[in-house]
Design a protein around this motif. Structure first.
Motif, PDB file in Angstrom:
ATOM      1  N   MET A   1     -54.805 -38.386  35.110  1.00  0.00           N
ATOM      2  CA  MET A   1     -54.860 -36.946  33.778  1.00  0.00           C
ATOM      3  C   MET A   1     -53.272 -37.896  34.252  1.00  0.00           C
ATOM      4  O   MET A   1     -52.831 -36.932  34.570  1.00  0.00           O
ATOM      5  N   ASN A   2     -52.917 -36.778  32.463  1.00  0.00           N
ATOM      6  CA  ASN A   2     -51.978 -36.811  32.215  1.00  0.00           C
ATOM      7  C   ASN A   2     -51.117 -35.496  32.192  1.00  0.00           C
ATOM      8  O   ASN A   2     -52.468 -35.021  32.506  1.00  0.00           O
ATOM      9  N   THR A   3     -50.212 -35.502  32.226  1.00  0.00           N
ATOM     10  CA  THR A   3     -49.680 -34.306  32.753  1.00  0.00           C
ATOM     11  C   THR A   3     -49.241 -33.329  30.980  1.00  0.00           C
ATOM     12  O   THR A   3     -48.781 -34.089  29.890  1.00  0.00           O
ATOM     13  N   ILE A   4     -49.300 -32.220  30.955  1.00  0.00           N
ATOM     14  CA  ILE A   4     -49.808 -31.896  29.682  1.00  0.00           C
ATOM     15  C   ILE A   4     -48.351 -30.243  29.186  1.00  0.00           C
ATOM     16  O   ILE A   4     -48.411 -29.980  30.682  1.00  0.00           O
ATOM     17  N   GLN A   5     -47.827 -30.910  28.230  1.00  0.00           N
ATOM     18  CA  GLN A   5     -46.320 -29.736  28.735  1.00  0.00           C
ATOM     19  C   GLN A   5     -46.579 -28.495  27.630  1.00  0.00           C
ATOM     20  O   GLN A   5     -46.870 -28.576  26.702  1.00  0.00           O
ATOM     21  N   LEU A   6     -46.375 -27.424  28.541  1.00  0.00           N
ATOM     22  CA  LEU A   6     -46.619 -26.530  27.230  1.00  0.00           C
ATOM     23  C   LEU A   6     -45.814 -25.346  27.578  1.00  0.00           C
ATOM     24  O   LEU A   6     -44.521 -25.960  28.872  1.00  0.00           O
ATOM     25  N   LEU A   7     -45.298 -24.637  26.511  1.00  0.00           N
ATOM     26  CA  LEU A   7     -44.052 -23.756  26.748  1.00  0.00           C
ATOM     27  C   LEU A   7     -44.712 -21.845  26.710  1.00  0.00           C
ATOM     28  O   LEU A   7     -45.844 -21.611  25.842  1.00  0.00           O
ATOM     29  N   HIS A   8     -44.366 -21.122  27.421  1.00  0.00           N
ATOM     30  CA  HIS A   8     -44.571 -20.158  27.521  1.00  0.00           C
ATOM     31  C   HIS A   8     -44.024 -19.255  28.155  1.00  0.00           C
ATOM     32  O   HIS A   8     -42.847 -19.113  28.162  1.00  0.00           O
ATOM     33  N   PHE A   9     -43.774 -17.896  26.247  1.00  0.00           N
ATOM     34  CA  PHE A   9     -43.397 -17.230  26.500  1.00  0.00           C
ATOM     35  C   PHE A   9     -44.029 -15.648  26.382  1.00  0.00           C
ATOM     36  O   PHE A   9     -45.039 -15.617  26.385  1.00  0.00           O
ATOM     37  N   ALA A  10     -43.417 -14.347  26.545  1.00  0.00           N
ATOM     38  CA  ALA A  10     -44.150 -12.928  26.346  1.00  0.00           C
ATOM     39  C   ALA A  10     -43.195 -11.892  25.482  1.00  0.00           C
ATOM     40  O   ALA A  10     -41.509 -12.094  25.791  1.00  0.00           O
ATOM     41  N   ASP A  11     -43.292 -10.029  25.622  1.00  0.00           N
ATOM     42  CA  ASP A  11     -42.820  -9.497  25.340  1.00  0.00           C
ATOM     43  C   ASP A  11     -41.980  -9.977  23.756  1.00  0.00           C
ATOM     44  O   ASP A  11     -40.573  -9.298  25.159  1.00  0.00           O
ATOM     45  N   LEU A  12     -42.156 -10.280  22.753  1.00  0.00           N
ATOM     46  CA  LEU A  12     -41.196 -10.871  22.239  1.00  0.00           C
ATOM     47  C   LEU A  12     -40.313  -9.129  21.541  1.00  0.00           C
ATOM     48  O   LEU A  12     -39.666  -8.962  21.785  1.00  0.00           O
ATOM     49  N   HIS A  13     -41.839  -8.393  20.836  1.00  0.00           N
ATOM     50  CA  HIS A  13     -40.958  -6.858  21.049  1.00  0.00           C
ATOM     51  C   HIS A  13     -40.332  -7.045  19.489  1.00  0.00           C
ATOM     52  O   HIS A  13     -39.530  -6.395  19.149  1.00  0.00           O
ATOM     53  N   ILE A  14     -40.865  -7.889  18.405  1.00  0.00           N
ATOM     54  CA  ILE A  14     -39.879  -8.268  17.607  1.00  0.00           C
ATOM     55  C   ILE A  14     -40.230  -5.754  16.418  1.00  0.00           C
ATOM     56  O   ILE A  14     -41.444  -5.693  16.811  1.00  0.00           O
ATOM     57  N   GLY A  15     -38.956  -5.454  16.190  1.00  0.00           N
ATOM     58  CA  GLY A  15     -39.018  -3.979  16.114  1.00  0.00           C
ATOM     59  C   GLY A  15     -38.344  -2.896  16.485  1.00  0.00           C
ATOM     60  O   GLY A  15     -38.574  -2.405  16.312  1.00  0.00           O
ATOM     61  N   VAL A  16     -37.560  -3.641  17.968  1.00  0.00           N
ATOM     62  CA  VAL A  16     -36.613  -2.104  18.367  1.00  0.00           C
ATOM     63  C   VAL A  16     -35.755  -2.722  17.952  1.00  0.00           C
ATOM     64  O   VAL A  16     -35.156  -3.949  17.015  1.00  0.00           O
ATOM     65  N   GLU A  17     -35.298  -1.691  17.689  1.00  0.00           N
ATOM     66  CA  GLU A  17     -34.076  -1.534  16.372  1.00  0.00           C
ATOM     67  C   GLU A  17     -33.187  -0.694  17.198  1.00  0.00           C
ATOM     68  O   GLU A  17     -32.220  -0.139  16.624  1.00  0.00           O
ATOM     69  N   ASN A  18     -32.807  -0.228  18.306  1.00  0.00           N
ATOM     70  CA  ASN A  18     -31.899   0.414  19.372  1.00  0.00           C
ATOM     71  C   ASN A  18     -30.883  -0.540  19.767  1.00  0.00           C
ATOM     72  O   ASN A  18     -30.643  -1.267  19.481  1.00  0.00           O
ATOM     73  N   TYR A  19     -29.593   0.457  20.077  1.00  0.00           N
ATOM     74  CA  TYR A  19     -28.249  -0.298  20.481  1.00  0.00           C
ATOM     75  C   TYR A  19     -27.546  -1.208  19.092  1.00  0.00           C
ATOM     76  O   TYR A  19     -27.502  -2.021  19.765  1.00  0.00           O
ATOM     77  N   GLY A  20     -27.809  -1.313  17.784  1.00  0.00           N
ATOM     78  CA  GLY A  20     -27.817  -2.112  17.013  1.00  0.00           C
ATOM     79  C   GLY A  20     -26.996  -1.056  15.113  1.00  0.00           C
ATOM     80  O   GLY A  20     -27.085  -0.068  14.922  1.00  0.00           O
ATOM     81  N   ARG A  21     -27.394  -1.739  14.318  1.00  0.00           N
ATOM     82  CA  ARG A  21     -26.912  -0.936  12.627  1.00  0.00           C
ATOM     83  C   ARG A  21     -27.349  -2.170  11.764  1.00  0.00           C
ATOM     84  O   ARG A  21     -27.653  -3.445  12.170  1.00  0.00           O
ATOM     85  N   LEU A  22     -27.253  -1.689  10.789  1.00  0.00           N
ATOM     86  CA  LEU A  22     -27.571  -2.621   9.750  1.00  0.00           C
ATOM     87  C   LEU A  22     -26.336  -3.650   8.879  1.00  0.00           C
ATOM     88  O   LEU A  22     -25.253  -3.556   9.180  1.00  0.00           O
ATOM     89  N   ASP A  23     -26.586  -4.807   8.545  1.00  0.00           N
ATOM     90  CA  ASP A  23     -26.066  -5.937   8.328  1.00  0.00           C
ATOM     91  C   ASP A  23     -25.984  -5.538   6.574  1.00  0.00           C
ATOM     92  O   ASP A  23     -26.403  -6.173   6.585  1.00  0.00           O
TER      93      ASP A  23
END
Length: 411
Positions: A1-23
């Motif tokens: 059986m072929n090996t299946i390649q996956l990408l695993h990621f989590a907890d992106l949290h787009i919208g966290v806007e601490n420690y920054g400023r408006l560009d």
């Protein structure tokens, strides 16, 4: 059986806007650009490595009611995967689920409008069979277990919080065991879940998971050999809870740093080689924003400002979010040139604070900048309250829940 390649990621949290400023050049918050850059890196990696599928283990946004700009940033990258005919399997995390019962999750739009050949969204426990160019595999999806699953039923309404949590833990474990029995033993399988697992280490606090209001699942439940890889989300620190064993039980960690509690954590994603009984993975770091905490004791220095500046010169603060704390004697206060300290920090992306700590005055009031968010200001305040350190993580968690509720009520 072929090996299946996956990408695993989590907890992106787009919208966290601490420690920054408006560009001003783009009209976007600089922290949104940070999170978007890391998400683009994730997708670029999937395309360059020609993975067979992408697994997202929940918490796409800061909260369950993202604004259109945040939704657009996430959707435009997922579309690149669909255009390349790479399936994306997603489970909802606790930040994707509304605190108001009955509202759609933040990921529901992909289930509603997405191409069903490439977007698989689990808002309840669900088993998918995914077809890829290297053969099929199974994904047992387990989204964040909300308390609503019990509180809407009459027989559970009189239970205490502790009893509700224990009941949820038991039901979660039973459902994962049921998944294991339902799997086709001939196909490789993944458990994709957004869960807190006993013995896992939280970012920053370096403490083991404790039994609290949120349900905690035993590691033994996830180490069931019916699964060939357990792809987890919820905890932001990368770790394998079954190192050198099968199946790997992996938190990839978050792609971008949220705050100073994650300053020492490497951020990234996992490339997975899925194979029956012999899966492996590789952790790849993302281009996350650096957070640097600098502490220096200058009580024995005749020229404390010079000592602080020399310490800063030895640190690479370029493009980093930096927080400085220096300890001095009470009589040294007039020898501190704060302007010189800030000048030495000029290469930094953002200076989150320069705070003195005196020998005689143990409870020093921190300098909290106006550009800090409410949660960041609270985190900075707690840094100067040693008597509250044992409760810091819980206090910040409850504060975040209250902020989320207020944000949803005002929308």
């Amino acid at each position: 059986m072929n090996t299946i390649q996956l990408l695993h990621f989590a907890d992106l949290h787009i919208g966290v806007e601490n420690y920054g400023r408006l560009d001003t050049a783009t009209g976007l918050h600089t922290r949104l650009q940070d999170f978007s850059r890391c998400l683009e890196f994730v997708v670029n990696t999937a395309l360059e490595c020609e993975v067979d599928a992408v697994l997202f283990a929940g918490d796409a946004y800061k909260h369950a009611a993202p604004n259109p700009t945040h939704e657009s940033k996430f959707a435009e990258q997922l579309k690149r995967l669909a255009d390349a005919q790479i399936p994306v399997v997603m489970v909802t995390g606790n930040h994707d689920i509304s605190v108001s019962f009955g509202k759609a999750s933040a990921l529901n739009i992909f289930h509603t409008l997405g191409d069903h050949r490439y977007f698989f969204v689990a808002e309840r426990p669900q088993l998918f069979r995914i077809e890829t160019k290297h053969g099929p595999f199974q994904v047992a999806c387990f989204p964040w277990p909300t308390r609503y699953m019990l509180l809407t039923k009459e027989e559970y309404k009189n239970l205490s919080d502790v009893e509700i949590t224990r009941t949820i833990e038991e039901k979660c474990s039973n459902r994962i065991d049921k998944f294991a029995r339902e799997l086709d033993p001939e196909l490789p399988s993944v458990l994709l879940a957004h869960l807190a697992v006993a013995g896992a280490t939280y970012s920053g606090s370096e403490r083991s998971t404790i039994i609290g209001q949120d349900p905690v699942i035993l590691q033994s439940v996830l180490k069931n050999p019916a699964f060939d890889y357990a792809a987890l989300g919820h905890i932001h620190k990368h770790q394998d809870l079954n190192r050198n064993g099968q199946p790997p039980v992996v938190y990839p960690g978050s792609p971008e740093r949220i705050d100073f509690g994650e300053a020492e954590d490497e951020k990234g994603l996992c490339l997975v080689s899925l194979k029956k009984g012999a899966s492996s993975y590789q952790f790849l770091p993302t281009p996350a924003r650096k957070f640097i905490k600098i502490e220096i004791d200058v009580r024995t220095q005749d020229f404390p400002t010079e000592a602080i500046v020399q310490k800063l010169a030895a640190c690479d603060v370029r493009d980093a979010v930096v927080r400085v704390a220096y300890t001095i004697r009470e009589e040294q206060k007039d020898l501190i040139d704060v302007q010189r300290i800030y000048a030495a920090l000029e290469p930094a992306f953002l200076v989150a604070g320069v705070s003195p700590r005196t020998e005689e005055i143990r409870s020093q009031r921190p300098r909290i900048g106006e550009d800090l968010s409410l949660s960041d200001a609270l985190a900075t305040y707690l840094e100067f309250k040693p008597e509250l350190q044992g409760m810091k993580v819980d206090l910040l968690d409850y504060a975040d829940r209250l902020i989320r509720e207020l944000e949803e009520l005002t929308e």
